[in-house]
Motif scaffolding. Sequence first.
Motif, PDB file in Angstrom:
ATOM      1  N   ARG B 200      -1.036   7.441   5.856  1.00  0.00           N
ATOM      2  CA  ARG B 200      -2.430   7.269   6.363  1.00  0.00           C
ATOM      3  C   ARG B 200      -3.282   8.436   5.540  1.00  0.00           C
ATOM      4  O   ARG B 200      -4.554   8.265   5.347  1.00  0.00           O
ATOM      5  CB  ARG B 200      -2.676   7.421   7.924  1.00  0.00           C
ATOM      6  CG  ARG B 200      -2.207   6.448   8.494  1.00  0.00           C
ATOM      7  CD  ARG B 200      -3.109   5.026   8.408  1.00  0.00           C
ATOM      8  NE  ARG B 200      -2.512   3.940   8.949  1.00  0.00           N
ATOM      9  CZ  ARG B 200      -2.762   3.568  10.268  1.00  0.00           C
ATOM     10  NH1 ARG B 200      -3.416   4.373  11.062  1.00  0.00           N
ATOM     11  NH2 ARG B 200      -2.043   2.590  10.909  1.00  0.00           N
ATOM     12  N   HIS B 201      -2.621   9.580   5.661  1.00  0.00           N
ATOM     13  CA  HIS B 201      -3.555  10.761   5.315  1.00  0.00           C
ATOM     14  C   HIS B 201      -3.689  10.535   3.666  1.00  0.00           C
ATOM     15  O   HIS B 201      -4.764  10.925   3.034  1.00  0.00           O
ATOM     16  CB  HIS B 201      -2.465  12.054   5.477  1.00  0.00           C
ATOM     17  CG  HIS B 201      -2.854  12.444   6.876  1.00  0.00           C
ATOM     18  ND1 HIS B 201      -2.130  13.641   7.515  1.00  0.00           N
ATOM     19  CD2 HIS B 201      -3.257  11.918   7.993  1.00  0.00           C
ATOM     20  CE1 HIS B 201      -2.684  13.815   8.796  1.00  0.00           C
ATOM     21  NE2 HIS B 201      -3.203  12.551   9.186  1.00  0.00           N
ATOM     22  N   TYR B 203      -4.090   7.825   1.969  1.00  0.00           N
ATOM     23  CA  TYR B 203      -5.252   7.172   1.735  1.00  0.00           C
ATOM     24  C   TYR B 203      -6.503   7.726   2.311  1.00  0.00           C
ATOM     25  O   TYR B 203      -7.684   7.597   1.634  1.00  0.00           O
ATOM     26  CB  TYR B 203      -5.339   5.712   2.864  1.00  0.00           C
ATOM     27  CG  TYR B 203      -4.249   4.524   2.300  1.00  0.00           C
ATOM     28  CD1 TYR B 203      -4.928   3.797   1.168  1.00  0.00           C
ATOM     29  CD2 TYR B 203      -2.974   4.456   2.431  1.00  0.00           C
ATOM     30  CE1 TYR B 203      -4.153   2.736   0.843  1.00  0.00           C
ATOM     31  CE2 TYR B 203      -2.416   3.391   2.038  1.00  0.00           C
ATOM     32  CZ  TYR B 203      -2.786   2.594   0.942  1.00  0.00           C
ATOM     33  OH  TYR B 203      -2.040   1.430   0.565  1.00  0.00           O
ATOM     34  N   ALA B 204      -6.405   8.501   3.483  1.00  0.00           N
ATOM     35  CA  ALA B 204      -7.698   9.249   3.826  1.00  0.00           C
ATOM     36  C   ALA B 204      -8.121  10.055   2.825  1.00  0.00           C
ATOM     37  O   ALA B 204      -9.451  10.366   2.430  1.00  0.00           O
ATOM     38  CB  ALA B 204      -7.430   9.980   5.026  1.00  0.00           C
ATOM     39  N   GLY B 207      -9.628   8.339   0.019  1.00  0.00           N
ATOM     40  CA  GLY B 207     -11.065   7.216   0.488  1.00  0.00           C
ATOM     41  C   GLY B 207     -12.196   8.264   0.916  1.00  0.00           C
ATOM     42  O   GLY B 207     -13.457   8.041   0.138  1.00  0.00           O
ATOM     43  N   ASN B 208     -11.988   9.602   1.145  1.00  0.00           N
ATOM     44  CA  ASN B 208     -12.990  10.667   1.229  1.00  0.00           C
ATOM     45  C   ASN B 208     -12.535  11.692   1.719  1.00  0.00           C
ATOM     46  O   ASN B 208     -12.036  12.061   3.102  1.00  0.00           O
ATOM     47  CB  ASN B 208     -14.077  10.029   2.382  1.00  0.00           C
ATOM     48  CG  ASN B 208     -15.334  10.894   2.573  1.00  0.00           C
ATOM     49  OD1 ASN B 208     -15.235  11.947   1.976  1.00  0.00           O
ATOM     50  ND2 ASN B 208     -16.405  10.415   3.060  1.00  0.00           N
ATOM     51  N   GLY B 274      -8.090   5.787  -2.413  1.00  0.00           N
ATOM     52  CA  GLY B 274      -8.404   5.044  -1.183  1.00  0.00           C
ATOM     53  C   GLY B 274      -8.179   3.685  -1.112  1.00  0.00           C
ATOM     54  O   GLY B 274      -8.052   3.182   0.028  1.00  0.00           O
ATOM     55  N   ARG B 275      -7.993   2.831  -2.194  1.00  0.00           N
ATOM     56  CA  ARG B 275      -8.063   1.409  -1.800  1.00  0.00           C
ATOM     57  C   ARG B 275      -6.758   0.971  -2.762  1.00  0.00           C
ATOM     58  O   ARG B 275      -6.733   1.165  -3.995  1.00  0.00           O
ATOM     59  CB  ARG B 275      -9.129   0.633  -2.428  1.00  0.00           C
ATOM     60  CG  ARG B 275     -10.114   0.609  -1.192  1.00  0.00           C
ATOM     61  CD  ARG B 275     -11.223  -0.235  -1.478  1.00  0.00           C
ATOM     62  NE  ARG B 275     -12.131   0.329  -2.680  1.00  0.00           N
ATOM     63  CZ  ARG B 275     -12.497  -0.516  -3.748  1.00  0.00           C
ATOM     64  NH1 ARG B 275     -12.110  -1.854  -4.010  1.00  0.00           N
ATOM     65  NH2 ARG B 275     -12.941  -0.053  -4.829  1.00  0.00           N
TER      66      ARG B 275
END
Lengths: 499, 336
Positions: B200-201, B203-204, B207-208, B274-275
């Motif tokens: 999750r981190h 991707y985070a 992502g931003n 992020g994607r």
Amino acid sequence: MSAPVLQLEDVSKRYGATLALDHVHFDLHAGEVHALMGENGAGKSTLMKILAGNIDADTGRILMDGAEVTVNGPADAARLGIAIIHQELNTVPAMTVAENLALGKEPRTRFGALDRARMVADAKEKLARINSTIDPNQPLGTLSVGMQQMVEIARAVSENAKVLVLDEPTAALSRSEAQQLYRLIADMRQRGVGMIYISHRMEEVWLLADRITVFRDGRYVGTGQTADLTEADVVRMMVGREIGALYSHGPRSAGAPVLQTHGLAGNGIGPVDLTVHAGEVVCLAGLIGSGRTELARLIFGADPRHSGRVTIRGKDTTPRDPVDAIHDGIGMVPEDRKGQGLFLDHAVSRNIAISSLAKLSTAGVIHQDAEKVAVLEQMAHLKLRASAIDLPARALSGGNQQKTALARWLLRDCDVLILDEPTRGVDIGAKREIYELIDALARAGTAILVISSDLPEAIGISDRLLVMREGRIVAELQSGDASEENVMLHATGSKLHTV
Amino acid sequence: MQNDNSALAAPHSKRAGFDFAHWWDKVGILLVLVVLVVLMAMFAPNFNRVDNLLNIARAISINAVLAAGMTFVILTGGIDLSVGSTVAVSGVVAVVVAMAGVPAPFAILAGVLVGAACGLVNGALSAYLGLAPFIVTLGTMTFLRGLAYTMTAGQPIVSSDLSFRVIGNGYLLGIPVPVYFMVVVYLVGWFLLERTIYGRHVYAVGGNAQAARLAGVKVKRITTSVYIIAGICAGLAGMIFAARVISAQPTAGTGYELDAIAAVVLGGTSLAGGRGRLFGTLIGSVILGVLGTGLILLNVPFFTQLLIKGIVIIFAVAIDGLKSRPNLFRRRGDTA
């Protein structure tokens, strides 16, 4: 009355299953300020996009001075004299003010090279027309949002716009900048510019607008002369029901001190001493640039600290970074929701869960069912549709995005919550819900520090106001005794200031 | 809308809200693979023989392992150009260590650790000094290639009785050993990305990064770690490569970083971070492998193979880019 400079007739627009606009109409006369109001999702933005030529309408037509026109892109809009000042600014931060103003129409010397001297001179003249003294050689990104907006307006004015759309122009402006904008609007009205004014702020609509049109759920609700309408009328038209007094909350009693700063300095501000008690809502008031956001970021460990300490319940918790601050029970919803608050491409559920994963996991492995249950619980609490759980945050309205940002900290269950402009760009229904939420959290014992540039809101929702000026707290007012004039007096430091 | 003039009509009912982006995310890249496999099976002689398919599986394993690590890096919005050179350096180290008599598992471990160390340098320079990853890894790519040449004096070191050669050439239950490595790497990678806080981190951060920091993510640590993962994968790929050629080759892995990036992008992961999905990367790798092998079977000249490969990559990325512009699949002013 003269013929309308702009008429929109029978305009519809469908996105997939949603009818964003349902056969609406709207007209605007020269020299008129016509406010367009409605909650987020009412269709205002869609209508403006059609007007700007960014999207095509499915049905309907656009007439200017009685003749039908087609707007097939921003270039068409500019040629027809339609200028739009967007909520999100369309500027290039790394370029100077003059470069931004000349963008796409840079003056050339005889040899085809960029004529920098003329570009700067032109920029000066354009800025002078709106009585602005911004230095054209400054990089745009170094200006405040309010100043950047002035530059955008200067550009529109210089292009001799006949129709000017102002989309929440004061959302990011300080009081004095807003005053400057109001004068500018009066000036443009004199020149015969028709203005569509989109705003959630009632008081300025009554101050500026000649007429008000309300949309709801993509439908036209009604139009009236501002003088004939009351705020209650408009709110009823907007939400389709009565809304209780916006800021009303019951009496709250503050408990023991929770968040305290002791000579906190850094980030160009301070030293600051402040205390927020359990169950108390304290609002940081002040002009844009007075250091409120900077103070919040210092408390949260987001920017380097020069000196001073932060304590929570008397225990030294001075954070080195946000990880520390969050660990010590602080949560912060930043001012720039899209840039710093949310992961716009990621699902709502992930946005909400990101700061609480430790308690939803074992040895770093996430319990997905527990996560979903916890997220849905917060979403229900905040009246976010459960079906939104897998949508990217980008797809939500401003109000629901803000609720998503808030839900993150509700799930985390913080002792201290810092909310930087929590209702900016949020429609009135969601605003009311956010106020209720703040009240409920305070009652449950959370210490809440709010930053708001909306003075009635700042006074209305808080127990105490701390007024900042030039990076320091210059006054402390009990909200019950505070008036907007009083706060502004301290915020500007001018006894002569008139509001 | 009648179907008989369908040349002008959009492919599907727009009013029903046909969502191209969503559809492509779900099945697009798989569809490309299926079409490719069907075409190859029809036209390429011997393509659908079991031994050929196993050969393809073995051939793609090195790129697939590299691309798995690359996916982590790209998900954070970074890039790692140095993995090809890392393949060479880690291979050289492992072969030299093995020739010195160190048992095979430890030789492999040494090679993988060298890869991890290369990743640590890349990550630390990018995250803590704030240097652009493209430049940092361009630098380490050159440096590590130089190191591989220096250590081998520019000549391959052949070790015909290399202790760990089985991981490149061996079979287990009739399946080439590198395929097991690939499968394990993807299972572990998938688990990390989809099931853990760490994922999750990652991707985070992509992502931003600012929002991630304010949400309590240790951005610098995560950024560093993804390069270490890419380094470990490069180390593993280096082991497989060295074992395949039973030697330490200073030129090993030249250009592999670009194939890995191509596989990641083909798989639908956004270079902006992020994607994306690790599974997509695997499909991307398989597509490149099937294409490569199939074209050889079809006796397409090498130069032409490159032309076709380039077109496929651009085509896939172009389709990906269209996702964000769904209007291209709708007619303007769609009035009744």
